[in-house]
Design an enzyme around this catalytic site. Sequence first.
Site, mmCIF file in Angstrom:
data_model
loop_
_atom_site.group_PDB
_atom_site.id
_atom_site.type_symbol
_atom_site.label_atom_id
_atom_site.label_comp_id
_atom_site.label_asym_id
_atom_site.label_seq_id
_atom_site.Cartn_x
_atom_site.Cartn_y
_atom_site.Cartn_z
ATOM 1 C CB ALA A 28 -5.916 -3.437 2.068
ATOM 2 N NE ARG A 50 4.201 -3.079 -9.633
ATOM 3 C CZ ARG A 50 3.273 -2.114 -9.668
ATOM 4 N NH1 ARG A 50 2.270 -2.211 -10.510
ATOM 5 N NH2 ARG A 50 3.366 -1.073 -8.873
ATOM 6 C CE LYS A 110 -7.997 8.853 4.864
ATOM 7 N NZ LYS A 110 -6.585 9.340 4.959
#
Length: 331
Positions: A28, A50, A110
């Site tokens: 990401a 978190r 994926k």
Amino acid sequence: MARCRARCQRGTHGSPVHWGILGCARIARLQVIPAILRCANAQLQAMASREPARLAECQAQFGPFSAHASYDALLADPAVDAVYLPLPNSLHCEWAIKAMRAGKHVLCEKPLALNAAEAERMVATARDCGVLLMEAFMYRYTERVRKIREILDSGVLGDIRSINSTFRFLLDRVNTIKEQPELGGGALYDVGCYPLNLIGMIAQDEPVETVVACDRAHGVDINLSAILRYRSGLVASLHCGFNAFGRMHTEITGTQGTLLAPDTFLDDAGQLQLITAKGCETIAVAASDRYGSEIADFSDAILQKRPLALTLDESLRNMRVLETLLKQSRS
């Protein structure tokens, strides 16, 4: 099935799609978020983690966005239209379903799920909730794959009889999720799903017979080869692993010719080789932006309310094959 929340009104035609990211995964940070920032029809709206320090680092790197201390909080954010899900494989089904029930479109890394049953629940949820769900095979958005498909569609290779596709690398990092079976680790899940997806794209069918040879360590497959035989007469082989030197290559052979595709799943510039009775032809491949094109296409599908390039039926078919190969690798 739990009732889906009403779809948000953002992301309508002419507006950018507002993206939320579940977690601060490496892919990401290095690939997908920069791709969102490059796209005119997409906007980074929110991230959830978190770990406050990780969120702060991402805000410093990527600019302002809504920071959420939990995944549930991000899914409850009405400003988020679509969610990118790069969580460990074992969490794909749970959080994709939660996101879709919250009215969010989902681009899921994926493999789509751990097995066919999970994938079927995800697909059923997408259809029930009226949202888009797609398995994030970014390589399908490259110039290399576009040319491969163009050559196949031209018929110059004749009837396809053999496909050999390999994706492997040397894993030199310790304690990664790639070697943790409880998180969905293993070479087939990690990189073998690429050759399997490519073979499925070409065959457009499920094999009638499969044979698997596999080496295992840490409870996962680290070196796997499979033979897939199809009713059309096609025999395909895939190889994957992360215990030896890197290799990425595909050879497609038909009754009239062979196509060689080095660096099959990358988006850098390169070349294909087409070998027929006429000789060997080198076909140049331009560099592409596979992640940017994937985000732009998914966002456009939301805005235009149109189908996606990679269908759920294809993902389901390939997931059934992947599950069969995994079962054989463990026997």
